[in-house]
Design a protein around this motif. Structure first.
Motif, PDB file in Angstrom:
ATOM      1  N   SER A  49       0.722  -1.203   0.040  1.00 42.94           N
ATOM      2  CA  SER A  49       0.094  -0.164  -0.160  1.00 42.94           C
ATOM      3  C   SER A  49       0.981   1.290   0.101  1.00 42.94           C
ATOM      4  CB  SER A  49      -0.986   0.075   1.194  1.00 42.94           C
ATOM      5  OG  SER A  49      -0.223   0.392   2.454  1.00 42.94           O
ATOM      6  N   GLU A  50       0.333   2.447  -0.290  1.00 41.50           N
ATOM      7  CA  GLU A  50       0.949   3.563  -0.077  1.00 41.50           C
ATOM      8  C   GLU A  50       1.503   3.767   1.235  1.00 41.50           C
ATOM      9  OE1 GLU A  50       1.830   5.674  -2.559  1.00 41.50           O
ATOM     10  OE2 GLU A  50       0.987   4.130  -3.962  1.00 41.50           O
ATOM     11  N   GLU A  51       1.168   3.313   2.273  1.00 38.98           N
ATOM     12  CA  GLU A  51       1.515   3.523   3.489  1.00 38.98           C
ATOM     13  C   GLU A  51       2.642   2.540   3.976  1.00 38.98           C
ATOM     14  OE1 GLU A  51      -1.937   3.047   2.952  1.00 38.98           O
ATOM     15  OE2 GLU A  51      -2.258   5.320   2.816  1.00 38.98           O
ATOM     16  N   GLY A  52       2.800   1.745   2.852  1.00 43.91           N
ATOM     17  CA  GLY A  52       3.922   0.837   3.234  1.00 43.91           C
ATOM     18  C   GLY A  52       3.708  -0.780   3.858  1.00 43.91           C
ATOM     19  N   VAL A  53       2.445  -0.948   3.832  1.00 44.97           N
ATOM     20  CA  VAL A  53       1.918  -2.384   4.447  1.00 44.97           C
ATOM     21  C   VAL A  53       1.936  -3.323   3.187  1.00 44.97           C
ATOM     22  CG1 VAL A  53       0.073  -3.537   5.174  1.00 44.97           C
ATOM     23  CG2 VAL A  53       0.329  -1.222   6.121  1.00 44.97           C
ATOM     24  N   GLU A  54       2.622  -4.429   3.310  1.00 42.13           N
ATOM     25  CA  GLU A  54       2.703  -5.636   2.442  1.00 42.13           C
ATOM     26  C   GLU A  54       1.651  -6.534   2.826  1.00 42.13           C
ATOM     27  OE1 GLU A  54       6.233  -7.270   0.503  1.00 42.13           O
ATOM     28  OE2 GLU A  54       5.792  -8.715   1.618  1.00 42.13           O
ATOM     29  N   LEU A  55       0.650  -7.005   1.943  1.00 41.71           N
ATOM     30  CA  LEU A  55      -0.013  -8.064   2.101  1.00 41.71           C
ATOM     31  C   LEU A  55       0.400  -9.263   0.927  1.00 41.71           C
ATOM     32  CD1 LEU A  55      -3.642  -6.580   1.884  1.00 41.71           C
ATOM     33  CD2 LEU A  55      -2.347  -7.123   3.907  1.00 41.71           C
ATOM     34  N   PHE A  56       0.477 -10.550   1.378  1.00 41.08           N
ATOM     35  CA  PHE A  56       0.830 -11.662   0.893  1.00 41.08           C
ATOM     36  C   PHE A  56      -0.112 -12.690   1.077  1.00 41.08           C
ATOM     37  CE2 PHE A  56       3.483 -10.945   4.121  1.00 41.08           C
ATOM     38  CZ  PHE A  56       3.252 -12.073   5.028  1.00 41.08           C
ATOM     39  N   ASN A  86      -7.962   2.193  -1.098  1.00 40.39           N
ATOM     40  CA  ASN A  86      -7.463   1.416  -0.103  1.00 40.39           C
ATOM     41  C   ASN A  86      -8.129   0.119   0.224  1.00 40.39           C
ATOM     42  OD1 ASN A  86      -4.605   1.950   0.516  1.00 40.39           O
ATOM     43  ND2 ASN A  86      -5.344   2.581   2.502  1.00 40.39           N
ATOM     44  N   ASN A  87      -8.997  -0.432  -0.717  1.00 40.40           N
ATOM     45  CA  ASN A  87      -9.650  -1.527  -0.718  1.00 40.40           C
ATOM     46  C   ASN A  87      -8.962  -2.630  -0.841  1.00 40.40           C
ATOM     47  OD1 ASN A  87     -12.254  -0.472   0.613  1.00 40.40           O
ATOM     48  ND2 ASN A  87     -12.696   0.427  -1.482  1.00 40.40           N
ATOM     49  N   VAL A  88      -8.871  -3.783  -0.319  1.00 38.03           N
ATOM     50  CA  VAL A  88      -8.193  -4.935  -0.520  1.00 38.03           C
ATOM     51  C   VAL A  88      -9.053  -6.062  -1.277  1.00 38.03           C
ATOM     52  CG1 VAL A  88      -6.981  -7.091   0.148  1.00 38.03           C
ATOM     53  CG2 VAL A  88      -6.693  -4.901   1.438  1.00 38.03           C
ATOM     54  N   TRP A  89      -8.416  -6.584  -2.629  1.00 35.83           N
ATOM     55  CA  TRP A  89      -9.659  -7.369  -3.115  1.00 35.83           C
ATOM     56  C   TRP A  89      -8.456  -8.658  -3.158  1.00 35.83           C
ATOM     57  CZ3 TRP A  89     -13.969  -6.191  -5.429  1.00 35.83           C
ATOM     58  CH2 TRP A  89     -14.526  -4.864  -5.373  1.00 35.83           C
ATOM     59  N   VAL A  90      -9.089  -9.888  -2.870  1.00 34.08           N
ATOM     60  CA  VAL A  90      -8.464 -11.333  -2.952  1.00 34.08           C
ATOM     61  C   VAL A  90      -9.249 -12.232  -3.673  1.00 34.08           C
ATOM     62  CG1 VAL A  90      -7.796 -13.170  -1.473  1.00 34.08           C
ATOM     63  CG2 VAL A  90      -7.753 -11.063  -0.604  1.00 34.08           C
ATOM     64  N   THR A  95     -13.509  -8.826  -0.608  1.00 30.53           N
ATOM     65  CA  THR A  95     -13.393  -7.220  -0.344  1.00 30.53           C
ATOM     66  C   THR A  95     -13.319  -6.939   0.771  1.00 30.53           C
ATOM     67  OG1 THR A  95     -13.188  -5.096  -1.521  1.00 30.53           O
ATOM     68  CG2 THR A  95     -15.153  -6.144  -1.364  1.00 30.53           C
ATOM     69  N   ALA A  96     -12.493  -5.829   1.458  1.00 31.90           N
ATOM     70  CA  ALA A  96     -12.574  -5.152   2.542  1.00 31.90           C
ATOM     71  C   ALA A  96     -11.658  -4.167   2.728  1.00 31.90           C
ATOM     72  CB  ALA A  96     -12.253  -6.335   3.715  1.00 31.90           C
ATOM     73  N   PRO A  97     -11.633  -3.103   3.599  1.00 30.79           N
ATOM     74  CA  PRO A  97     -10.730  -2.009   3.684  1.00 30.79           C
ATOM     75  C   PRO A  97      -9.626  -2.696   4.171  1.00 30.79           C
ATOM     76  CG  PRO A  97     -13.040  -1.434   4.690  1.00 30.79           C
ATOM     77  CD  PRO A  97     -13.148  -2.906   4.362  1.00 30.79           C
ATOM     78  N   LEU A  98      -8.481  -2.079   3.541  1.00 30.42           N
ATOM     79  CA  LEU A  98      -7.048  -2.327   4.456  1.00 30.42           C
ATOM     80  C   LEU A  98      -7.106  -1.935   5.959  1.00 30.42           C
ATOM     81  CD1 LEU A  98      -4.423  -3.231   3.954  1.00 30.42           C
ATOM     82  CD2 LEU A  98      -3.571  -0.897   3.268  1.00 30.42           C
ATOM     83  N   ASN A  99      -7.465  -1.040   6.123  1.00 38.38           N
ATOM     84  CA  ASN A  99      -7.549  -0.418   7.758  1.00 38.38           C
ATOM     85  C   ASN A  99      -7.938  -1.406   8.735  1.00 38.38           C
ATOM     86  OD1 ASN A  99      -5.742   1.735   7.011  1.00 38.38           O
ATOM     87  ND2 ASN A  99      -7.544   3.038   7.095  1.00 38.38           N
ATOM     88  N   THR A 100      -9.259  -1.787   8.198  1.00 39.47           N
ATOM     89  CA  THR A 100     -10.353  -2.920   8.901  1.00 39.47           C
ATOM     90  C   THR A 100      -9.171  -4.253   8.990  1.00 39.47           C
ATOM     91  OG1 THR A 100     -12.074  -1.844   8.303  1.00 39.47           O
ATOM     92  CG2 THR A 100     -12.231  -3.931   9.132  1.00 39.47           C
TER      93      THR A 100
END
Length: 431
Positions: A225-232, A276-280, A304-309
């Protein structure tokens, strides 16, 4: 594709049927293996040019990247990779797009999973080159054993696969993180190196090795993300993991944002959109390849869900972190400690997968986070203690609270060698 006997909606080809004609190399897409939309309104489509699967595979067309204007849905460029960019074993598994100072200053990076290389394409120069002289592109011979949804199998030849780009650093360049599929380790290189064709044969020490994630930690997809959070994705665990790139890349700084042993069997792709919504996307691919899909069940899902959540309450949530003296970190909200980090290997390999099938009329849905009141499955519902999922009230966050960073800092988690760009970026990040 244009007819469904199950009641599922018809698929709409992009941009139209004519542009999706297998074997029409110059005018159509044969097999769109990966896509990436950039901030300039362009859609990059990687066409492998292949038809079939396994021993039936043929290559009527060469590897090519097609770029579409999303405002007009028209193709604005097609570039065939050079013969020097590939080899007899090449299979390109992923694409990352790097936008620099303007939309013409754009590069695409292609991971050659089975040919063990990294291909770079410059939009401005309309030219490509290949990095292949690095062992970090190869599989780890100790990490070729996989366990997905009760199936044990070996993918020991799978090299560089998932990639993700950070936001631009102070020097104007990004960091590309990547992993071989048969590996539990992540690697990094500055795009300053990749953008320079002259460094193809002279950049070995500019690649950096990070720590292993832990057991059962194979991954095919990552995004930052733009805030530096990596999802994998964690394909052995039916889960999506997280790491904040300001922290050392060691298991104690990794979290699990969601796990679902039915819905997230092989979460093949993870994306973050401009809101900033996550899609999987999950697709049960190993079941299809190695066993037999139950076509009366749901096998393909999009969540899908908000990244911050998703990251709330995990070690990846910097909103709950207070920075103390240099190289120390304290959590305001401690995460419930767990005795293990990643799931242990399974002890046996059943021949077939047996997933619970829930009749559609018994599936439970809840109101979605967005305002259009569409229903969403429970595994994106916020549970107690900021946990996501249908597990215990403590949630799936597996790591103990962090009190201090190791006193010798970066040396514990990075193979620095002569990588000046890495040392500089880390020093700026921690001051």
């Amino acid at each position: 594709m244009d007819h469904s006997v199950t009641g599922s909606p018809e698929l709409i080809p992009y941009p139209d049927w004519r542009a999706n004609t297998a074997g029409d190399c110059a005018n159509s897409i044969t097999t769109a293996y990966r896509i990436k939309a950039d901030e300039c309104g362009r859609l990059w489509v990687l066409d492998t040019g292949t038809v079939g699967i396994g021993n039936t595979t043929t290559n009527p067309c060469p590897y090519a990247v097609n770029v579409f204007d999303l405002t007009t849905d028209t193709r604005i460029r097609r570039y065939e990779l050079r013969s020097e960019d590939t080899n007899a074993n090449t299979f390109i598994a992923n694409i990352a797009v790097d936008i620099g100072k303007n939309c013409d200053d754009a590069f695409a990076y292609f991971s050659d999973e089975l040919g063990y290389g990294l291909i770079v394409y410059s939009w401005e120069q309309n030219k490509s080159w290949r990095f292949s002289g690095h062992s970090y592109f190869f599989p780890d011979p100790l990490r070729g054993d996989f366990n997905v949804a009760g199936l044990n199998f070996q993918w020991g030849e799978e090299g560089i696969f998932g990639m993700a780009l950070t936001p631009p650093k102070s020097d104007g360049y990004r960091t590309l993180y990547f992993s071989p599929l048969a590996s539990h380790r992540q690697f990094a290189v500055s795009t300053r190196i990749l953008r320079d064709e002259s460094r193809v044969e002279d950049s070995y020490h500019d690649f950096v090795a990070l720590d292993e994630r832990g057991a059962n930690a194979h991954t095919t997809s990552r995004v930052i993300s733009e805030e530096g959070v990596e999802l994998f994705n964690l394909i052995d665990q039916n889960a999506v993991g997280c790491w904040h790139s300001s922290m050392p890349y060691s298991p104690q700084f990794h979290g699990i944002v969601d796990r679902d042993d039915v819905g997230l069997v092989f979460p093949s792709d993870v994306k973050i959109d401009e809101n900033n919504n996550v899609w999987v996307l999950s697709d049960r691919m190993p079941v299809f390849l190695l066993s037999e899909l139950d076509y009366d069940d749901i096998n393909f899902r999009i969540y899908t869900a908000p990244l911050n959540t998703l990251i709330e309450g995990t070690v990846c949530d910097q909103r709950s972190v207070v920075f103390g003296p240099p190289n120390t970190v304290a959590l305001q909200k401690p995460v419930a400690p767990y005795s293990r980090q990643y799931l242990p290997p399974i002890s046996h390999a059943p021949g077939n997968i047996h997933l619970p099938v829930v009749p559609h009329h018994q599936q439970t849905f809840v109101t979605r986070y967005t305002s259009n009141n569409i229903n969403t499955p429970k595994n994106f519902v916020l549970q107690q203690q900021n946990a996501l999922g249908l597990e215990s009230a403590g949630g799936p966050h597996l790591f103990p609270p962090i009190v201090t960073q190791p006193p010798d800092g970066l040396k514990n988690y990075a193979t620095i060698r002569n990588s000046g760009w890495w040392r500089q970026s880390q020093q700026q990040q921690h001051h």
